[in-house]
Design a protein around this motif. Structure first.
Motif, PDB file in Angstrom:
ATOM      1  N   CYS A 345       0.857  -1.161  -0.023  1.00 46.23           N
ATOM      2  CA  CYS A 345       0.076  -0.054   0.031  1.00 46.23           C
ATOM      3  C   CYS A 345       0.988   1.224  -0.082  1.00 46.23           C
ATOM      4  N   PHE A 346       0.595   2.105  -0.742  1.00 48.91           N
ATOM      5  CA  PHE A 346       0.983   3.354  -0.849  1.00 48.91           C
ATOM      6  C   PHE A 346       0.192   4.571  -1.063  1.00 48.91           C
ATOM      7  N   GLY A 347       0.458   5.809  -0.581  1.00 45.72           N
ATOM      8  CA  GLY A 347       0.065   7.059  -1.086  1.00 45.72           C
ATOM      9  C   GLY A 347       0.695   8.253  -0.818  1.00 45.72           C
ATOM     10  N   TYR A 348       1.010   9.314  -1.576  1.00 43.34           N
ATOM     11  CA  TYR A 348       1.934  10.322  -1.387  1.00 43.34           C
ATOM     12  C   TYR A 348       1.113  11.070  -0.177  1.00 43.34           C
ATOM     13  N   ASP A 349      -0.103  11.091  -0.336  1.00 45.48           N
ATOM     14  CA  ASP A 349      -0.846  11.488   1.196  1.00 45.48           C
ATOM     15  C   ASP A 349      -1.413  10.538   1.676  1.00 45.48           C
ATOM     16  N   ALA A 351      -3.536   9.607   3.816  1.00 43.42           N
ATOM     17  CA  ALA A 351      -5.204   9.484   3.766  1.00 43.42           C
ATOM     18  C   ALA A 351      -5.770   9.312   2.172  1.00 43.42           C
ATOM     19  N   GLN A 352      -4.844   9.294   1.288  1.00 47.53           N
ATOM     20  CA  GLN A 352      -5.460   9.053  -0.042  1.00 47.53           C
ATOM     21  C   GLN A 352      -4.674   7.988  -0.892  1.00 47.53           C
ATOM     22  N   PRO A 353      -4.701   6.791  -0.623  1.00 47.58           N
ATOM     23  CA  PRO A 353      -3.828   5.895  -1.125  1.00 47.58           C
ATOM     24  C   PRO A 353      -3.937   5.678  -2.566  1.00 47.58           C
ATOM     25  N   VAL A 354      -2.741   5.495  -3.253  1.00 48.13           N
ATOM     26  CA  VAL A 354      -2.608   5.502  -4.777  1.00 48.13           C
ATOM     27  C   VAL A 354      -2.542   3.930  -5.072  1.00 48.13           C
ATOM     28  N   LEU A 355      -2.077   3.198  -4.300  1.00 46.54           N
ATOM     29  CA  LEU A 355      -1.923   1.660  -4.525  1.00 46.54           C
ATOM     30  C   LEU A 355      -2.196   1.251  -3.208  1.00 46.54           C
ATOM     31  N   GLN A 356      -3.314  -0.041  -3.600  1.00 46.01           N
ATOM     32  CA  GLN A 356      -3.791  -0.619  -2.527  1.00 46.01           C
ATOM     33  C   GLN A 356      -3.953  -2.273  -2.326  1.00 46.01           C
ATOM     34  N   HIS A 357      -3.004  -2.625  -1.358  1.00 48.70           N
ATOM     35  CA  HIS A 357      -3.248  -4.041  -1.160  1.00 48.70           C
ATOM     36  C   HIS A 357      -2.608  -5.017  -2.340  1.00 48.70           C
ATOM     37  N   LEU A 358      -1.305  -4.361  -2.787  1.00 49.41           N
ATOM     38  CA  LEU A 358      -1.068  -5.280  -4.279  1.00 49.41           C
ATOM     39  C   LEU A 358      -0.393  -6.444  -3.840  1.00 49.41           C
ATOM     40  N   ASN A 359      -0.821  -7.610  -4.623  1.00 43.60           N
ATOM     41  CA  ASN A 359       0.065  -8.901  -4.572  1.00 43.60           C
ATOM     42  C   ASN A 359       0.316  -9.410  -5.794  1.00 43.60           C
ATOM     43  N   LEU A 360       1.581  -9.517  -6.179  1.00 47.61           N
ATOM     44  CA  LEU A 360       2.125  -9.740  -7.118  1.00 47.61           C
ATOM     45  C   LEU A 360       3.305 -10.538  -7.194  1.00 47.61           C
ATOM     46  N   GLU A 361       3.438 -11.685  -7.947  1.00 53.45           N
ATOM     47  CA  GLU A 361       4.654 -12.632  -8.193  1.00 53.45           C
ATOM     48  C   GLU A 361       5.258 -12.637  -9.710  1.00 53.45           C
ATOM     49  N   VAL A 362       6.245 -12.369  -9.886  1.00 56.96           N
ATOM     50  CA  VAL A 362       7.005 -12.337 -11.348  1.00 56.96           C
ATOM     51  C   VAL A 362       8.119 -13.330 -11.228  1.00 56.96           C
ATOM     52  N   LYS A 363       8.332 -14.301 -11.989  1.00 58.57           N
ATOM     53  CA  LYS A 363       9.368 -15.002 -12.011  1.00 58.57           C
ATOM     54  C   LYS A 363      10.443 -14.408 -12.736  1.00 58.57           C
ATOM     55  N   ALA A 364      11.540 -14.732 -12.363  1.00 54.31           N
ATOM     56  CA  ALA A 364      12.848 -14.331 -13.335  1.00 54.31           C
ATOM     57  C   ALA A 364      12.680 -14.784 -14.720  1.00 54.31           C
ATOM     58  N   GLY A 365      12.917 -13.778 -15.746  1.00 56.05           N
ATOM     59  CA  GLY A 365      12.714 -13.909 -17.113  1.00 56.05           C
ATOM     60  C   GLY A 365      11.460 -13.564 -17.640  1.00 56.05           C
ATOM     61  N   ARG A 387      12.852   2.658  -5.559  1.00 56.09           N
ATOM     62  CA  ARG A 387      12.897   3.039  -4.437  1.00 56.09           C
ATOM     63  C   ARG A 387      12.979   4.396  -4.100  1.00 56.09           C
ATOM     64  N   PHE A 388      12.170   5.146  -5.236  1.00 59.04           N
ATOM     65  CA  PHE A 388      12.200   6.709  -5.043  1.00 59.04           C
ATOM     66  C   PHE A 388      10.963   7.034  -3.971  1.00 59.04           C
ATOM     67  N   ASN A 389      10.180   6.052  -3.557  1.00 60.30           N
ATOM     68  CA  ASN A 389       9.502   6.011  -2.417  1.00 60.30           C
ATOM     69  C   ASN A 389       9.232   4.428  -1.999  1.00 60.30           C
ATOM     70  N   THR A 390       8.919   4.645  -0.702  1.00 56.74           N
ATOM     71  CA  THR A 390       9.035   3.416  -0.004  1.00 56.74           C
ATOM     72  C   THR A 390       7.105   3.153   0.348  1.00 56.74           C
ATOM     73  N   ALA A 391       7.117   1.990   0.380  1.00 56.76           N
ATOM     74  CA  ALA A 391       5.776   1.319   0.509  1.00 56.76           C
ATOM     75  C   ALA A 391       5.362   1.597   1.934  1.00 56.76           C
TER      76      ALA A 391
END
Length: 581
Positions: A345-349, A351-365, A387-391
């Motif tokens: 989860c991440f939000g610049y503010d 109180a206003q999340p931009v990303l919500q409960h993301l779950n992803l898995e990407v295998k190498a390649g 890492r311009f921003n941190t979750a």
């Protein structure tokens, strides 16, 4: 006279410490220069009586001594000015370098809100003004103040009663200089703000001139420019008026003081308390006082203007900074490219999340495509991966390593970005591909071959030594994008981030760039932000983002068969299932 908030120049004093030996040598020359005035005043007191008595040998001797003292004084002045110039300029260079280093670590969100024209003005004109003020303070204001004190002390020794009448006027002069100085500083701040706004408008105007012409908006732009320069003129005029008013006001007080001294001196000569020789030395000292008073007054005005510039420079330090590496940061070794997002989860503010409960898995390649409307959070996810921003909640793992505990530089060497809009610095094509990294010519050429750029580069008259003009304007958009791809793959990154690198190209240029992308993507984990959905149909996994949440995922075929948001987006772009084409 200076409030604590104004005394910004005190913070520059530590920068002078490395130049202490040079400063001491300059100070010795300064003391010799100031001390020479006292010898010249004493000679003046002896010279006038000798002239009146027509003692020619004595007059010639005194003149000879005066020439020698004057010559020594000027040599000391040269030593003072030349020795003290270096430290002042070095402090300015260090200040500018430190602020630019700070600017490079400002949070990108805060940086995007700052005007490029304003920042350019601060790091050039404002920094130069600080340097000039610091130099004047060291080589002119300090010796002028010492000269003022030395001559006043000599005059007190000659006749304290006459000198007391002068000193009584000093508080009034100091108060007036301080009053005008504070107003000059405020006016200068307003003027510099207008200059920054003008610089920002110029930057926008120059870059946007083709657009202005396309819309026949030249009169609008001209009117806006003239309004800005008129406001700038008015602000500068107010500053000049304040400085212009100060000179006659302070000068009038000085004249009143001079005539008061002359009247008192005549009365004391009449009463026999003052000799002609004493009066000669005293009046010479009075004349000598005028110059340092003028210098201190003028330099104080410039000092106040320098305070305004230094204040604007220091504002850069108060911008929010990119989070530093943790004290126990982990070094990143060889990276395969396995990427996992756990409940991110991440939000610049907050109180206003931009990303919500993301779950992803990407295998190498594997290749993962991110699709969705503008504002869905695709670019924000890229900023977290770099890492311009941190979750604010959850974790992002690269080969099992939490990004938040890695060294940012190590991470960014393994994660490369190809932006939608390519930015290059002026210089050779080889330098643009290296981009500050150490790499052999062979490595540069191999990266260009992977990006399908070697062919067109070799066809240029100077090959890899061809100079790119500002913003790469002497190559085509497709060629510039292939240079950006070569720049990205030069460091052999394990994770490649593509922000729809072909969206602004024509069909022929897009084909060349797509070939470069396919070659660059081979063997790497790739995340693609896709605006043109026809470019991601072969992705291993497509994730549909909407309002910061994953609303669907799967291959192109599976998503098209299932219907839903992805199919709706495809149909809007007139894309059909490959089996039905």
């Amino acid at each position: 006279m200076l409030s604590p908030s104004q005394a910004g120049f005190r913070r520059l004093l530590p920068l002078l410490r490395p130049h202490l030996r040079q400063l001491i040598a300059g100070l010795a020359c300064m003391l010799l220069y100031v001390g020479s005035f006292l010898l010249l005043l004493n000679l003046a007191g002896e010279l006038f009586p000798s002239l009146s008595s027509r003692d020619l040998p004595r007059v010639l001797l005194l003149i000879g001594q005066g020439v020698v003292i004057f010559a020594v004084q000027k040599l000391a002045q040269f030593g003072q000015d030349s020795l003290l110039a270096g430290p002042a300029l070095q402090v300015s260079q260090t200040l500018r370098s430190d602020l630019f280093r700070t600017l490079q670590t400002v949070e990108l969100g805060a940086l995007e809100k700052l005007s490029a024209g304003d920042l350019t003005y601060r790091l050039t004109e404002d920094a130069d003004r600080v340097s000039e003020v610091l130099y004047k303070s060291i080589h002119d204001t300090v010796p002028s103040a010492l000269q003022l004190l030395a001559v006043l002390g000599y005059m007190l020794w000659l006749d304290w009663k006459l000198t007391a009448s002068i000193v009584l006027l000093a508080p009034l002069i100091v108060w007036l200089v301080g009053l005008f100085g504070a107003r000059v500083m405020a006016a200068t701040e307003r003027s510099q703000k207008k200059v920054s706004e003008l610089a920002g408008l110029l930057g926008e105007a120059i870059e946007g001139l083709p657009l202005v012409r396309a819309f026949a908006a030249e009169p609008w732009l001209q009117h806006r420019f003239e309004r800005e320069i008129d406001q700038h003129r008015q602000a500068r005029h107010r500053t000049y008026n304040l400085v212009a008013l100060q000179h006659p006001v302070v000068g009038m007080i000085e004249v009143v003081g001079l005539f008061s001294v002359l009247a008192l001196a005549a009365w004391r000569i009449e009463s026999g308390d003052l000799s002609i020789a004493g009066l000669s030395s005293y009046l010479t000292g009075l004349v000598v006082l005028i110059d340092p008073i003028a210098h201190v007054t003028n330099n104080f005005n410039e000092f106040q203007q320098g305070q305004a510039s230094l204040k604007r420079l220091r504002q850069i330090e108060r911008e929010p900074q990119e989070p530093a590496d943790p004290a126990d940061a982990v070094a990143l070794g060889v990276v395969r490219g396995d990427l996992v997002l756990e409940d991110v989860c991440f939000g610049y503010d907050p109180a206003q999340p931009v990303l919500q409960h993301l779950n992803l898995e990407v295998k190498a390649g594997q290749v993962l495509a991110l699709v969705g409307p503008s504002g869905a959070g695709k670019s924000t996810l890229f900023s977290l991966l770099l890492r311009f921003n941190t979750a604010q909640q959850g974790r992002i793992l690269l080969d099992g390593n939490d990004l938040s505990v890695l060294r940012a530089r190590d991470l960014r060497r393994k994660v490369a970005l190809v932006p939608q809009r390519t930015t290059v610095f002026s210089g050779s094509i080889a330098e643009a591909i290296r981009f500050g990294r150490r790499a052999s010519d062979a490595d540069v050429m191999e990266a260009a071959r992977l990006a399908n750029a070697d062919g067109f580069i070799q066809s240029l008259p100077r090959g890899y030594d061809t100079l790119l003009e500002e913003r790469g304007s002497n190559v085509s958009g497709g060629q510039l994008q292939r240079i950006a791809i070569a720049r990205a793959v030069l460091g052999n990154p394990a994770l490649l981030l593509l922000d729809e690198a072909t969206s602004a190209l024509d069909a022929e240029a897009e084909a060349a760039v797509q070939l470069g992308l396919r070659q660059a993507m081979s063997g790497r984990t790739v995340l693609v932000i896709a605006h043109r959905l026809a470019t991601v149909q072969e992705a291993d996994q497509i994730v549909v983002l909407e309002k910061g949440a994953i609303v669907d995922r799967g291959s192109h075929d599976a998503l098209m068969q299932r219907g839903g948001r992805y199919r709706e987006l495809c149909e809007r772009q007139f894309i059909r299932d490959l089996q039905n084409r």
